[in-house]
Design a protein around this motif. Structure first.
Motif, PDB file in Angstrom:
ATOM      1  N   ALA A 140       0.842  -1.212   0.000  1.00  0.00           N
ATOM      2  CA  ALA A 140       0.000   0.000   0.000  1.00  0.00           C
ATOM      3  C   ALA A 140       0.870   1.253   0.000  1.00  0.00           C
ATOM      4  CB  ALA A 140      -0.923  -0.029   1.209  1.00  0.00           C
ATOM      5  N   LYS A 141       1.980   1.219   0.767  1.00  0.00           N
ATOM      6  CA  LYS A 141       2.879   2.387   0.821  1.00  0.00           C
ATOM      7  C   LYS A 141       3.543   2.611  -0.537  1.00  0.00           C
ATOM      8  CE  LYS A 141       3.965   2.551   5.699  1.00  0.00           C
ATOM      9  NZ  LYS A 141       4.771   1.926   6.712  1.00  0.00           N
ATOM     10  N   ILE A 142       3.966   1.504  -1.142  1.00  0.00           N
ATOM     11  CA  ILE A 142       4.631   1.609  -2.460  1.00  0.00           C
ATOM     12  C   ILE A 142       3.651   2.204  -3.475  1.00  0.00           C
ATOM     13  CG2 ILE A 142       5.616   0.260  -4.382  1.00  0.00           C
ATOM     14  CD1 ILE A 142       6.681  -1.728  -2.194  1.00  0.00           C
ATOM     15  N   MET A 143       2.406   1.737  -3.428  1.00  0.00           N
ATOM     16  CA  MET A 143       1.398   2.212  -4.395  1.00  0.00           C
ATOM     17  C   MET A 143       1.073   3.697  -4.191  1.00  0.00           C
ATOM     18  SD  MET A 143       0.781   0.131  -6.688  1.00  0.00           S
ATOM     19  CE  MET A 143      -0.654   0.850  -7.490  1.00  0.00           C
ATOM     20  N   GLN A 144       1.100   4.122  -2.937  1.00  0.00           N
ATOM     21  CA  GLN A 144       0.817   5.535  -2.643  1.00  0.00           C
ATOM     22  C   GLN A 144       1.883   6.440  -3.278  1.00  0.00           C
ATOM     23  OE1 GLN A 144       0.615   6.092   1.555  1.00  0.00           O
ATOM     24  NE2 GLN A 144      -1.114   7.467   1.435  1.00  0.00           N
ATOM     25  N   LYS A 145       3.160   6.042  -3.087  1.00  0.00           N
ATOM     26  CA  LYS A 145       4.264   6.815  -3.677  1.00  0.00           C
ATOM     27  C   LYS A 145       4.194   6.770  -5.187  1.00  0.00           C
ATOM     28  CE  LYS A 145       8.015   6.725  -0.315  1.00  0.00           C
ATOM     29  NZ  LYS A 145       9.281   6.092   0.014  1.00  0.00           N
ATOM     30  N   CYS A 146       3.868   5.602  -5.682  1.00  0.00           N
ATOM     31  CA  CYS A 146       3.794   5.391  -7.135  1.00  0.00           C
ATOM     32  C   CYS A 146       2.721   6.301  -7.747  1.00  0.00           C
ATOM     33  CB  CYS A 146       3.508   3.912  -7.391  1.00  0.00           C
ATOM     34  SG  CYS A 146       2.922   3.547  -9.021  1.00  0.00           S
ATOM     35  N   ASP A 147       1.574   6.399  -7.080  1.00  0.00           N
ATOM     36  CA  ASP A 147       0.489   7.250  -7.601  1.00  0.00           C
ATOM     37  C   ASP A 147       0.917   8.716  -7.675  1.00  0.00           C
ATOM     38  OD1 ASP A 147      -1.350   5.286  -8.137  1.00  0.00           O
ATOM     39  OD2 ASP A 147      -2.293   5.374  -6.169  1.00  0.00           O
ATOM     40  N   ALA A 148       1.643   9.150  -6.637  1.00  0.00           N
ATOM     41  CA  ALA A 148       2.111  10.547  -6.628  1.00  0.00           C
ATOM     42  C   ALA A 148       3.085  10.765  -7.797  1.00  0.00           C
ATOM     43  CB  ALA A 148       2.777  10.856  -5.290  1.00  0.00           C
ATOM     44  N   GLU A 149       3.984   9.809  -7.976  1.00  0.00           N
ATOM     45  CA  GLU A 149       4.966   9.913  -9.061  1.00  0.00           C
ATOM     46  C   GLU A 149       4.272   9.883 -10.432  1.00  0.00           C
ATOM     47  OE1 GLU A 149       7.924  10.781  -9.014  1.00  0.00           O
ATOM     48  OE2 GLU A 149       8.714  10.167 -10.958  1.00  0.00           O
ATOM     49  N   LEU A 150       3.251   9.046 -10.533  1.00  0.00           N
ATOM     50  CA  LEU A 150       2.516   8.959 -11.812  1.00  0.00           C
ATOM     51  C   LEU A 150       1.824  10.276 -12.154  1.00  0.00           C
ATOM     52  CD1 LEU A 150       0.823   5.448 -12.082  1.00  0.00           C
ATOM     53  CD2 LEU A 150       2.147   6.612 -13.843  1.00  0.00           C
TER      54      LEU A 150
END
Ligand SMILES: Cc1cc2nc3c(=O)[nH]c(=O)nc-3n(C[C@H](O)[C@H](O)[C@H](O)COP(=O)(O)O)c2cc1C
Ligand code: SF4
Ligand code: SF4
Length: 268
Positions: free
Chosen positions: A143-153
């Motif tokens: 979930a943490k990885i996906m949160q960062k990933c969404d911001a980067e996207l």
């Protein structure tokens, strides 16, 4: 146009987000190869994106196959093809668990052979799906990885809309050093002999239908058989089997599995 390749959905997830923001059409590289649909004409105001996972600190085998056969020709304007190709905005988003190694350079080299220059390259950290090598991280970490990933996207999509140049800044010396192994992985590391389905297989056929190269066939006993000696090694089958029935040798029995939530919305 967004060309994507995915095993467990991460790169499809990224391609979908980009598609939603840019309105560009997304096409599966695996489908292009299967249907021999590899010749494209593009206008100079268009974008071409390549979105795919890192495999062994480099480009996946299937992406190489696709790039070797892809042709892109300019379809508008006058003058020489080279100048008109240059006007098309070309980018790559390379997903990974920790480091893309030299995947960007490998892609750039293949594209250069076609006279195509990359304007922007991004690495995007997502959940590592390499279950044949090690265990999948906990759901909390995912979930943490996906949160960062969404911001980067979101940042990537804003850049792409503005056709902004970008050079990827992953300077992981280890990843770059390990990229030497990519060639060996492609020639010898994609063997299927250790794949099998255990007794929890219910014969649903999902693995057969999702394999991007058609390697898996259900036998008369409705158990999957890996019909090719080597495959694209996307690890879609082993991760996506709903019953965790697919194993690779002895080490995967006790390991978790990873499927990007995009596959709960889309059936490929
Ligand atoms: C065969 C294989 C090799 C991989 N090698 C790397 C690697 O060298 N570096 C890395 O950070 N992640 C590596 N990964 C992890 C994937 O790049 C990452 O999980 C990716 O987001 C998966 O995308 P997908 O779901 O679109 O297939 C590897 C995965 C596979 C299946
Ligand atoms: S996806 Fe899993 S349960 Fe379904 S046929 Fe394949 S191995 Fe069996
Ligand atoms: S056999 Fe499994 S790992 Fe190999 S290409 Fe097909 S889905 Fe991917």
């Amino acid at each position: 146009m967004i060309f994507y390749f995915t095993g467990t959905g991460n790169s499809l997830y990224a391609a979908q987000r980009i598609r939603e923001v840019t309105g560009d059409h997304a096409i599966s590289m695996a489908k292009c190869l299967l249907e021999d649909d590899l010749d494209y004409k593009m206008n100079s105001n268009e974008r071409i994106g390549f979105v795919f996972p890192t495999h062994c600190w480099g480009t996946p085998w299937l992406v190489d196959q696709f790039l070797d056969r892809l042709t892109i020709k300019p379809s508008d304007g006058y003058g020489d093809d080279e100048e008109r190709l240059d006007a098309i905005f070309v980018y790559a988003v390379i997903t990974c668990g920790s480091s893309i190694g030299n995947a960007d350079k490998m892609l750039a080299k293949k594209l250069a052979k076609k006279g195509i220059k990359l304007n922007a390259i991004y690495s995007l950290k997502m959940v590592d799906n390499y279950v044949t090598g090690f265990d999948i991280v906990s759901e909390e970490k995912q979930a943490k990885i996906m949160q960062k990933c969404d911001a980067e996207l979101r940042r990537i999509c804003a850049d792409l809309l503005n056709r902004r140049d970008h050079q990827h800044a992953d300077k992981s010396a280890m990843g770059i050093a390990l990229s030497k192994l990519n060639r060996l992985y492609k020639s010898k590391g994609r063997g299927t002999k250790d794949f099998y389905a255990d007794d929890s297989c219910v014969g649903c056929g999902l693995c057969e239908s999702i394999c991007p190269i058609g390697c898996i066939k259900l036998g008369e006993d409705r158990r999957p058989k890996w019909t090719l000696e080597s495959c694209a090694f996307c690890l879609g089958c082993i991760n996506r089997c709903p019953h965790h029935a697919i194993q690779f040798g002895k080490k995967t029995q006790k390991r978790g599995r990873f499927v990007n939530p995009i596959f709960t919305d889309i059936k490929e």
